[in-house]
Motif scaffolding. Sequence first.
Motif, PDB file in Angstrom:
ATOM      1  N   MET A 196       0.847  -1.202   0.000  1.00 23.65           N
ATOM      2  CA  MET A 196       0.000   0.000   0.000  1.00 23.65           C
ATOM      3  C   MET A 196       0.886   1.257   0.000  1.00 23.65           C
ATOM      4  O   MET A 196       1.860   1.323   0.755  1.00 23.65           O
ATOM      5  CB  MET A 196      -0.857  -0.031   1.265  1.00 23.65           C
ATOM      6  CG  MET A 196      -1.680   1.198   1.493  1.00 23.65           C
ATOM      7  SD  MET A 196      -2.619   1.021   3.050  1.00 23.65           S
ATOM      8  CE  MET A 196      -3.287   2.634   3.184  1.00 23.65           C
TER       9      MET A 196
ATOM     10  N   PHE B 163       1.828   5.152   0.726  1.00 22.64           N
ATOM     11  CA  PHE B 163       1.474   6.185   1.703  1.00 22.64           C
ATOM     12  C   PHE B 163       1.828   7.555   1.139  1.00 22.64           C
ATOM     13  O   PHE B 163       2.731   7.695   0.316  1.00 22.64           O
ATOM     14  CB  PHE B 163       2.229   5.952   3.019  1.00 22.64           C
ATOM     15  CG  PHE B 163       1.766   4.723   3.752  1.00 22.64           C
ATOM     16  CD1 PHE B 163       0.499   4.673   4.327  1.00 22.64           C
ATOM     17  CD2 PHE B 163       2.588   3.605   3.841  1.00 22.64           C
ATOM     18  CE1 PHE B 163       0.064   3.534   4.997  1.00 22.64           C
ATOM     19  CE2 PHE B 163       2.156   2.459   4.505  1.00 22.64           C
ATOM     20  CZ  PHE B 163       0.895   2.428   5.089  1.00 22.64           C
TER      21      PHE B 163
ATOM     22  N   ASP C 292       3.787  10.360  -3.205  1.00 25.04           N
ATOM     23  CA  ASP C 292       3.424   9.022  -2.717  1.00 25.04           C
ATOM     24  C   ASP C 292       4.678   8.167  -2.582  1.00 25.04           C
ATOM     25  O   ASP C 292       5.590   8.251  -3.418  1.00 25.04           O
ATOM     26  CB  ASP C 292       2.464   8.344  -3.693  1.00 25.04           C
ATOM     27  CG  ASP C 292       1.084   8.982  -3.625  1.00 25.04           C
ATOM     28  OD1 ASP C 292       0.699   9.443  -2.532  1.00 25.04           O
ATOM     29  OD2 ASP C 292       0.410   9.055  -4.668  1.00 25.04           O
TER      30      ASP C 292
ATOM     31  N   PRO D 215       5.281   0.813  -1.686  1.00 30.38           N
ATOM     32  CA  PRO D 215       5.728  -0.184  -0.706  1.00 30.38           C
ATOM     33  C   PRO D 215       7.213  -0.491  -0.933  1.00 30.38           C
ATOM     34  O   PRO D 215       7.673  -0.532  -2.075  1.00 30.38           O
ATOM     35  CB  PRO D 215       4.869  -1.410  -1.026  1.00 30.38           C
ATOM     36  CG  PRO D 215       3.679  -0.882  -1.759  1.00 30.38           C
ATOM     37  CD  PRO D 215       4.128   0.346  -2.479  1.00 30.38           C
TER      38      PRO D 215
ATOM     39  N   SER E  70       2.554   4.794   7.675  1.00 34.52           N
ATOM     40  CA  SER E  70       1.282   5.531   7.646  1.00 34.52           C
ATOM     41  C   SER E  70       1.520   6.747   6.754  1.00 34.52           C
ATOM     42  O   SER E  70       2.658   6.985   6.327  1.00 34.52           O
ATOM     43  CB  SER E  70       0.892   5.991   9.055  1.00 34.52           C
ATOM     44  OG  SER E  70       1.789   7.014   9.468  1.00 34.52           O
TER      45      SER E  70
END
Length: 337
Positions: A1, A3, A15, A18, A82
Amino acid sequence: MAFRVQIADSGAAFDVAPDETVLAAARRANVALAHDCQLGGCGTCRVKLLAGSVSYAEQPLALTAEEESAGYALCCQAAPISDLVISPAAPQVAFAAPERRTAVIEAVRALSPLVTGLTLQIDGLDAAGFAPGQYMNVVMPDGGTRSFSMASKPDGNRVDFHIRRIDGGEFTHRRVPGLRAGDRLDIEIPHGTFHFRAQDYRPLLMVATGTGLAPIKAILESLMDDPDCPPVSLYWGARTKADLYLHDDIRHWGERLYEFQYCPVLSRADADWDGRGGYVQDAIGAELDDLSEHAIYLCGSPAMIADAKRAFAGRGASLDHIYCEGFTLQNAQSAAA
Ligand SMILES: Cc1cc2nc3c(=O)[nH]c(=O)nc-3n(C[C@H](O)[C@H](O)[C@H](O)COP(=O)(O)OP(=O)(O)OC[C@H]3O[C@@H](n4cnc5c(N)ncnc54)[C@H](O)[C@@H]3O)c2cc1C
């Protein structure tokens, strides 16, 4: 994902995929974040985490537990767990962009059994070409680079360097002993973000190991005869007396620097040494028991820098007023680049 990382002051955002670090993602998105060694060894990419958390595959050497619990992170090693809001830990300074240049060797001299002094004349370099504290990269025939800090303040196109021999080292052992006046080196200059923070006007504590003295010397030369020079304490760590290659010169710096204190510290002192012994970061005297009002500049071995940050935090030093240049290993750096 993925973050999302937002930079608080500029509003820029990007961004992070991963398995990507914050720095790698920033570079991919063309967002400028100060960085240097990219190995977690120099601390240049330190940021404050205003929101969110990160993790590390391995704890980076240049991030102490105290810094981590105070909310700092090293972008070159940190992977977000996060979304993040970050703020650069130090104000970003616009340095001259690095340029490829030819350097002609003007002089080569042995400063100690291990350290060679080189004076280079650098084609096209002018006095604004670097800030005292920065370094150059020597470009090797295989395209790899080796970093060396400027050891003199900007002065036309002439610059001094202090090169310590690393046994078996491609440049410092195989190439430097054969260098003669008139030889040429391909270099890139300037690099790095280590420099004097005039706005952080506090008494200076400068701590160097070995040739970590070089950028500190360039900074102190730039402060000589300056009426705004703050009080300066210089601690210089070496193994033996023979390694204190500028000892006699430094004892005269007090004539041109304000309230200058100089303390050499030897970790493998001979019996006739009557100065301080041990590791330099442990030898800061009782006269500097309270470091809460100092600006601290650390340069040399990454291990010394990590230890010094811990030890000095225990004496009240603020992490926001500690500036570092770690001499990280270049082979590893080439491999990581
Ligand atoms: C920002 C920066 C500024 C620097 N400024 C200076 C300076 O002003 N003066 C100076 O003498 N050095 C300085 N260094 C360290 C210097 O760059 C290295 O010692 C140099 O790259 C060694 O090159 P080499 O080709 O001789 O060795 P390499 O062929 O690259 O390495 C040979 C072996 O020695 C190891 N090694 C390499 N460097 C070191 C080291 N420093 N300590 C211990 N082992 C090492 C390598 O991992 C390898 O195993 C600086 C480093 C950085 C990152």
